[in-house]
Write a protein that holds these residues in place. Structure first.
Motif, mmCIF file in Angstrom:
data_model
loop_
_atom_site.group_PDB
_atom_site.id
_atom_site.type_symbol
_atom_site.label_atom_id
_atom_site.label_comp_id
_atom_site.label_asym_id
_atom_site.label_seq_id
_atom_site.Cartn_x
_atom_site.Cartn_y
_atom_site.Cartn_z
ATOM 1 N N THR A 114 0.823 -1.198 0.000
ATOM 2 C CA THR A 114 0.000 0.000 0.000
ATOM 3 C C THR A 114 0.864 1.257 0.000
ATOM 4 O O THR A 114 2.068 1.211 0.259
ATOM 5 N N VAL A 115 0.225 2.374 -0.304
ATOM 6 C CA VAL A 115 0.918 3.663 -0.315
ATOM 7 C C VAL A 115 0.181 4.603 0.654
ATOM 8 O O VAL A 115 -0.965 5.006 0.383
ATOM 9 N N PRO A 116 0.801 4.943 1.781
ATOM 10 C CA PRO A 116 2.103 4.473 2.262
ATOM 11 C C PRO A 116 2.013 3.027 2.743
ATOM 12 O O PRO A 116 0.925 2.519 2.997
ATOM 13 N N ALA A 117 3.165 2.370 2.847
ATOM 14 C CA ALA A 117 3.196 0.962 3.224
ATOM 15 C C ALA A 117 2.706 0.773 4.652
ATOM 16 O O ALA A 117 2.918 1.615 5.528
ATOM 17 N N GLY A 118 2.048 -0.342 4.875
ATOM 18 C CA GLY A 118 1.595 -0.694 6.218
ATOM 19 C C GLY A 118 0.142 -0.413 6.485
ATOM 20 O O GLY A 118 -0.335 -0.654 7.602
ATOM 21 N N LEU A 119 -0.594 0.064 5.511
ATOM 22 C CA LEU A 119 -2.019 0.316 5.719
ATOM 23 C C LEU A 119 -2.789 -1.003 5.766
ATOM 24 O O LEU A 119 -2.411 -1.980 5.105
ATOM 25 N N PRO A 120 -3.864 -1.084 6.520
ATOM 26 C CA PRO A 120 -4.630 -2.332 6.622
ATOM 27 C C PRO A 120 -5.303 -2.695 5.294
ATOM 28 O O PRO A 120 -5.732 -1.825 4.538
ATOM 29 N N VAL A 121 -5.351 -3.991 5.033
ATOM 30 C CA VAL A 121 -5.952 -4.508 3.802
ATOM 31 C C VAL A 121 -6.981 -5.568 4.198
ATOM 32 O O VAL A 121 -6.722 -6.403 5.071
ATOM 33 N N HIS A 122 -8.125 -5.557 3.576
ATOM 34 C CA HIS A 122 -9.172 -6.541 3.869
ATOM 35 C C HIS A 122 -9.625 -7.183 2.562
ATOM 36 O O HIS A 122 -9.166 -6.825 1.478
ATOM 37 N N ASP A 123 -10.511 -8.126 2.700
ATOM 38 C CA ASP A 123 -11.048 -8.865 1.547
ATOM 39 C C ASP A 123 -9.910 -9.493 0.736
ATOM 40 O O ASP A 123 -9.817 -9.353 -0.486
ATOM 41 N N VAL A 124 -9.027 -10.193 1.445
ATOM 42 C CA VAL A 124 -7.859 -10.818 0.811
ATOM 43 C C VAL A 124 -8.285 -12.135 0.165
ATOM 44 O O VAL A 124 -8.966 -12.957 0.800
ATOM 45 N N VAL A 125 -7.872 -12.351 -1.079
ATOM 46 C CA VAL A 125 -8.181 -13.571 -1.822
ATOM 47 C C VAL A 125 -6.876 -14.152 -2.359
ATOM 48 O O VAL A 125 -6.102 -13.450 -3.020
ATOM 49 N N VAL A 126 -6.631 -15.423 -2.048
ATOM 50 C CA VAL A 126 -5.442 -16.124 -2.539
ATOM 51 C C VAL A 126 -5.801 -16.845 -3.834
ATOM 52 O O VAL A 126 -6.841 -17.519 -3.915
ATOM 53 N N ALA A 127 -4.987 -16.717 -4.836
ATOM 54 C CA ALA A 127 -5.252 -17.313 -6.151
ATOM 55 C C ALA A 127 -5.226 -18.834 -6.064
ATOM 56 O O ALA A 127 -4.389 -19.420 -5.345
#
Length: 230
Positions: A114-127
């Protein structure tokens, strides 16, 4: 040839190791997880993607070690072969652990993007193609197991290039200089010229009869400088 015989061959084992390492490097270069940053963290709605090497940085490095070990198996001798096989297996197991750990924490890997790095991410999907990384590590481990279990049957690489051993041919033994084939024969190694009087053989011990007396007379004549053949 049985399946065990085919798998137990050196080229097959080396090929499996190199195939696993190559497949893993290809899979690691592809996007393996996607996610969305938290609302308000970015100006526009963006879905982030991270490659396998970004999620598991140690995975491609361990596969490079596995590729080098598999190539070394093609030339390793009987003493070095178990050491290289253990290194190959350790690289395969380590790659699998790094791969699964990176995918399990894919949200952290995406957060670093993310920009900036370290922001929270949700709805993660692994291929779904992430299983290719597991298959690649498995091929490396199988190659290491084959090298450890069946490597003792492998033929030395240098043996096929060794010169064939030929039976030694004994050289004919030459007769000593001065030995004669019989009465009146010239000495060995000396040819008689045309027109040259034949040289009588020297008197031999134990020779008796007219031939023995004639031979002695011929040598006496030669010692006086006379030609006994005239």
């Amino acid at each position: 040839m049985s399946a065990v015989g085919v798998l137990g061959r050196r080229p097959t084992t080396v090929l499996l190791g190199l195939l696993g390492a190559g497949l893993g490097l290809i899979v690691a270069s592809r996007p393996m997880a996607t996610g969305e940053p938290a609302a308000g963290s970015l100006n526009t709605a963006t879905r982030l993607a991270a490659s396998g090497s970004a999620l598991a940085p140690a995975y491609p490095a361990l596969l490079l070690v596995a590729a080098a070990a598999a190539a070394a198996l093609a030339f390793a001798g009987p003493r070095l072969r178990p050491v290289v096989a253990v290194l190959l297996g350790a690289a395969g197991v380590g790659a699998e652990v790094a791969w699964r750990t990176g995918l399990a924490d894919a949200s952290a890997g995406l957060s670093r993007a993310t920009v900036p790095a370290g922001l929270p991410v949700h709805d993660v999907v692994v291929a779904p193609a992430s299983w290719g990384g597991d298959a690649a590590a498995l091929l490396v481990v199988v190659a290491a197991a084959l090298a450890l279990i069946l490597g003792s049957r492998w033929r030395r690489v240098s043996a096929r290039y060794d010169a064939p051993v030929e039976a030694s041919v004994e050289a004919p033994v030459e007769a000593p200089v001065g030995e004669r084939a019989g009465p009146g024969a010239p000495p060995a190694g000396r040819s008689q010229r045309p027109g040259t009087p034949a040289q009588p053989s020297p008197p031999q011990s134990g020779t008796s009869g007219p031939l023995g007396r004639r031979t002695e007379d011929d040598w006496d004549a030669l010692s006086r400088g006379e030609d006994p053949t005239l």
